[in-house]
Design a protein around this motif. Structure first.
Motif, PDB file in Angstrom:
ATOM      1  N   SER A 165      -4.583 -34.345  18.872  1.00  0.00           N
ATOM      2  CA  SER A 165      -5.451 -33.398  18.117  1.00  0.00           C
ATOM      3  C   SER A 165      -4.996 -32.084  18.130  1.00  0.00           C
ATOM      4  CB  SER A 165      -5.498 -32.286  20.154  1.00  0.00           C
ATOM      5  OG  SER A 165      -5.890 -31.706  20.401  1.00  0.00           O
ATOM      6  N   THR A 166      -3.046 -32.160  18.231  1.00  0.00           N
ATOM      7  CA  THR A 166      -2.603 -30.972  16.565  1.00  0.00           C
ATOM      8  C   THR A 166      -2.918 -31.169  15.449  1.00  0.00           C
ATOM      9  OG1 THR A 166      -1.412 -30.601  18.179  1.00  0.00           O
ATOM     10  CG2 THR A 166      -0.254 -29.878  16.432  1.00  0.00           C
ATOM     11  N   ALA A 167      -2.748 -33.021  15.138  1.00  0.00           N
ATOM     12  CA  ALA A 167      -2.921 -32.771  13.720  1.00  0.00           C
ATOM     13  C   ALA A 167      -4.791 -32.760  13.443  1.00  0.00           C
ATOM     14  CB  ALA A 167      -2.744 -34.623  13.591  1.00  0.00           C
ATOM     15  N   LYS A 168      -5.377 -32.978  14.310  1.00  0.00           N
ATOM     16  CA  LYS A 168      -6.624 -33.263  13.822  1.00  0.00           C
ATOM     17  C   LYS A 168      -7.268 -31.324  13.586  1.00  0.00           C
ATOM     18  CE  LYS A 168     -11.033 -33.114  16.188  1.00  0.00           C
ATOM     19  NZ  LYS A 168     -12.033 -33.484  17.962  1.00  0.00           N
ATOM     20  N   LEU A 169      -6.624 -30.250  13.961  1.00  0.00           N
ATOM     21  CA  LEU A 169      -6.637 -29.283  14.198  1.00  0.00           C
ATOM     22  C   LEU A 169      -5.990 -28.711  13.198  1.00  0.00           C
ATOM     23  CD1 LEU A 169      -6.448 -27.698  18.088  1.00  0.00           C
ATOM     24  CD2 LEU A 169      -7.956 -27.909  16.380  1.00  0.00           C
ATOM     25  N   ALA A 170      -5.418 -29.089  12.031  1.00  0.00           N
ATOM     26  CA  ALA A 170      -4.466 -28.959  11.693  1.00  0.00           C
ATOM     27  C   ALA A 170      -4.809 -28.952  10.153  1.00  0.00           C
ATOM     28  CB  ALA A 170      -3.193 -29.499  11.472  1.00  0.00           C
ATOM     29  N   LEU A 171      -6.296 -30.924  10.147  1.00  0.00           N
ATOM     30  CA  LEU A 171      -7.357 -30.568   9.181  1.00  0.00           C
ATOM     31  C   LEU A 171      -8.663 -30.055   9.027  1.00  0.00           C
ATOM     32  CD1 LEU A 171      -6.968 -34.903  10.191  1.00  0.00           C
ATOM     33  CD2 LEU A 171      -6.301 -34.176   7.989  1.00  0.00           C
ATOM     34  N   ALA A 172      -8.459 -30.115   7.366  1.00  0.00           N
ATOM     35  CA  ALA A 172     -10.123 -29.701   7.109  1.00  0.00           C
ATOM     36  C   ALA A 172     -11.018 -30.450   7.404  1.00  0.00           C
ATOM     37  CB  ALA A 172      -9.685 -29.030   5.956  1.00  0.00           C
ATOM     38  N   MET A 173     -12.031 -29.784   7.714  1.00  0.00           N
ATOM     39  CA  MET A 173     -13.617 -30.190   7.812  1.00  0.00           C
ATOM     40  C   MET A 173     -13.777 -31.457   7.362  1.00  0.00           C
ATOM     41  SD  MET A 173     -14.325 -29.883  10.863  1.00  0.00           S
ATOM     42  CE  MET A 173     -15.710 -31.300  11.238  1.00  0.00           C
ATOM     43  N   GLY A 174     -13.799 -32.923   7.335  1.00  0.00           N
ATOM     44  CA  GLY A 174     -13.621 -34.160   6.665  1.00  0.00           C
ATOM     45  C   GLY A 174     -12.441 -34.266   6.051  1.00  0.00           C
ATOM     46  N   GLY A 175     -10.926 -34.237   6.957  1.00  0.00           N
ATOM     47  CA  GLY A 175     -10.444 -34.689   6.149  1.00  0.00           C
ATOM     48  C   GLY A 175      -9.448 -35.090   7.408  1.00  0.00           C
ATOM     49  N   HIS A 176      -8.983 -36.036   7.058  1.00  0.00           N
ATOM     50  CA  HIS A 176      -8.235 -37.136   8.388  1.00  0.00           C
ATOM     51  C   HIS A 176      -6.731 -37.616   8.438  1.00  0.00           C
ATOM     52  CE1 HIS A 176      -7.662 -39.692   4.038  1.00  0.00           C
ATOM     53  NE2 HIS A 176      -6.272 -39.520   4.394  1.00  0.00           N
ATOM     54  N   LEU A 177      -6.480 -38.818   9.008  1.00  0.00           N
ATOM     55  CA  LEU A 177      -5.191 -39.023   9.864  1.00  0.00           C
ATOM     56  C   LEU A 177      -4.733 -40.022   9.763  1.00  0.00           C
ATOM     57  CD1 LEU A 177      -2.432 -38.166  11.769  1.00  0.00           C
ATOM     58  CD2 LEU A 177      -3.887 -38.358  13.629  1.00  0.00           C
ATOM     59  N   ALA A 178      -4.102 -40.349   8.574  1.00  0.00           N
ATOM     60  CA  ALA A 178      -3.797 -41.865   8.502  1.00  0.00           C
ATOM     61  C   ALA A 178      -2.059 -42.131   8.890  1.00  0.00           C
ATOM     62  CB  ALA A 178      -3.489 -41.738   7.323  1.00  0.00           C
ATOM     63  N   VAL A 179      -2.348 -43.343   9.998  1.00  0.00           N
ATOM     64  CA  VAL A 179      -1.093 -43.333  10.835  1.00  0.00           C
ATOM     65  C   VAL A 179      -0.755 -44.895  10.448  1.00  0.00           C
ATOM     66  CG1 VAL A 179       0.076 -43.075  12.865  1.00  0.00           C
ATOM     67  CG2 VAL A 179      -1.993 -42.138  12.720  1.00  0.00           C
ATOM     68  N   TRP A 180       0.803 -45.135   9.831  1.00  0.00           N
ATOM     69  CA  TRP A 180       0.777 -47.053   9.328  1.00  0.00           C
ATOM     70  C   TRP A 180       1.462 -47.094  10.883  1.00  0.00           C
ATOM     71  CZ3 TRP A 180       5.937 -48.386   9.380  1.00  0.00           C
ATOM     72  CH2 TRP A 180       5.832 -50.485   8.823  1.00  0.00           C
ATOM     73  N   SER A 181       1.237 -48.399  11.083  1.00  0.00           N
ATOM     74  CA  SER A 181       2.551 -49.151  11.704  1.00  0.00           C
ATOM     75  C   SER A 181       2.617 -50.216  11.453  1.00  0.00           C
ATOM     76  CB  SER A 181       1.718 -48.629  13.534  1.00  0.00           C
ATOM     77  OG  SER A 181       2.482 -50.156  14.355  1.00  0.00           O
ATOM     78  N   SER A 182       4.100 -50.545  11.816  1.00  0.00           N
ATOM     79  CA  SER A 182       4.405 -52.726  11.788  1.00  0.00           C
ATOM     80  C   SER A 182       3.481 -53.654  11.835  1.00  0.00           C
ATOM     81  CB  SER A 182       5.581 -52.540  12.146  1.00  0.00           C
ATOM     82  OG  SER A 182       6.014 -52.632  13.388  1.00  0.00           O
ATOM     83  N   ALA A 183       2.574 -52.289  13.687  1.00  0.00           N
ATOM     84  CA  ALA A 183       2.164 -53.139  14.431  1.00  0.00           C
ATOM     85  C   ALA A 183       0.880 -52.630  15.146  1.00  0.00           C
ATOM     86  CB  ALA A 183       2.865 -54.432  15.426  1.00  0.00           C
ATOM     87  N   ARG A 184      -0.505 -53.282  15.517  1.00  0.00           N
ATOM     88  CA  ARG A 184      -1.385 -52.642  16.039  1.00  0.00           C
ATOM     89  C   ARG A 184      -1.402 -52.386  17.352  1.00  0.00           C
ATOM     90  NH1 ARG A 184      -6.292 -56.760  16.757  1.00  0.00           N
ATOM     91  NH2 ARG A 184      -7.132 -54.879  17.095  1.00  0.00           N
ATOM     92  N   ASP A 185      -1.355 -51.246  17.499  1.00  0.00           N
ATOM     93  CA  ASP A 185      -1.474 -50.929  19.158  1.00  0.00           C
ATOM     94  C   ASP A 185      -3.206 -50.327  19.968  1.00  0.00           C
ATOM     95  OD1 ASP A 185      -1.022 -48.224  20.850  1.00  0.00           O
ATOM     96  OD2 ASP A 185       1.283 -48.342  20.563  1.00  0.00           O
ATOM     97  N   ALA A 186      -3.098 -51.280  20.910  1.00  0.00           N
ATOM     98  CA  ALA A 186      -4.363 -50.464  21.439  1.00  0.00           C
ATOM     99  C   ALA A 186      -4.566 -49.343  21.947  1.00  0.00           C
ATOM    100  CB  ALA A 186      -4.781 -51.941  22.631  1.00  0.00           C
ATOM    101  N   PRO A 187      -3.494 -49.148  22.568  1.00  0.00           N
ATOM    102  CA  PRO A 187      -3.680 -47.895  23.577  1.00  0.00           C
ATOM    103  C   PRO A 187      -3.833 -46.655  22.598  1.00  0.00           C
ATOM    104  CG  PRO A 187      -2.133 -49.260  24.205  1.00  0.00           C
ATOM    105  CD  PRO A 187      -2.399 -49.182  23.492  1.00  0.00           C
TER     106      PRO A 187
END
Length: 223
Positions: A165-187
């Motif tokens: 939620s904090t990251a979302k509020l830091a984004l301009a409209m239409g902006g995105h959060l990208a997260v890298w991971s070594s594996a999938r994570d369903a939760p």
């Protein structure tokens, strides 16, 4: 086979344990305990984090981009090559030694990227950078091995519903959060979906087109 040689060590602030810079011939690795966090021969998925983000930013005027984690500089170099020429790129790095290594034994990997006029180095916690510098057109996080592969326990908050939620509020409209991971994570995927952002999960390879291990990148776009 050549043995690994320890070149340097770093204590991660905030109880994140110890990092070691290791060398074996022409190969370098940053390790936490016995786990390799990054390797000079494996750059494909970190580069994809930047190139795929740049595709989603498109030709926005003067996009502002935050990269969480300097590492070996693969994401930053790809960002400089992929985002528009008028981009502003902030790199948040908590560990001073990683910055020193970038200008020392790993300078051949980083090139002149840290001296590029588009780049601002934020020496501190990426969580603080997210709120200090908003709004962003893209926030790219590669500070751990993923939401469940934590090298620093306090980073856990980045992947919680509150952190998203904090990251979302830091984004301009239409902006995105990208997260890298070594594996999938369903939760974690579920938490992103519940955030109200448009979420996409992509599988990339550690060695890019040459294959290698399968890594995951999530893109969550503020609508």
């Amino acid at each position: 086979m050549l043995p690994w040689i320890k070149l340097d060590r770093a204590v991660v602030p905030g109880g994140g344990g110890e990092l070691q810079l290791m060398q074996r011939g022409t190969e370098f690795s940053i390790m936490a305990g016995g786990n390799g966090l990054m390797n000079s021969r494996l750059s494909g998925s970190e580069e994809a984090l930047a190139t795929l983000s740049a595709e989603r930013v498109g030709m926005r005027k003067s996009p502002k981009v935050l990269i969480g984690g300097l590492g070996m500089g693969f994401t930053l170099r790809a960002a400089l090559a992929s985002f528009p020429a008028d981009s502003r790129i902030i790199v948040a790095e908590l560990v001073p030694e990683i910055i020193a290594w970038a200008r020392g034994p790993l300078a051949f990997l980083h090139g002149t990227s840290l001296d590029d006029p588009r780049v601002t180095l934020y020496e501190g916690d990426v969580g603080a950078a997210i709120t200090d510098g908003k709004p962003y057109d893209a926030i790219l996080l590669d500070v751990d091995n993923g939401p469940e592969g934590l090298s620093r326990p306090s980073n856990d908050r980045l992947y919680t519903a509150s952190g998203i939620s904090t990251a979302k509020l830091a984004l301009a409209m239409g902006g995105h959060l990208a997260v890298w991971s070594s594996a999938r994570d369903a939760p974690f995927t579920k938490r992103l979906n519940q955030s109200g952002m448009q979420t996409e999960e992509i599988t990339v390879r550690a060695n890019g087109k040459r294959g290698g291990a399968r890594h995951t990148i999530w893109f969550a776009t503020r609508r």
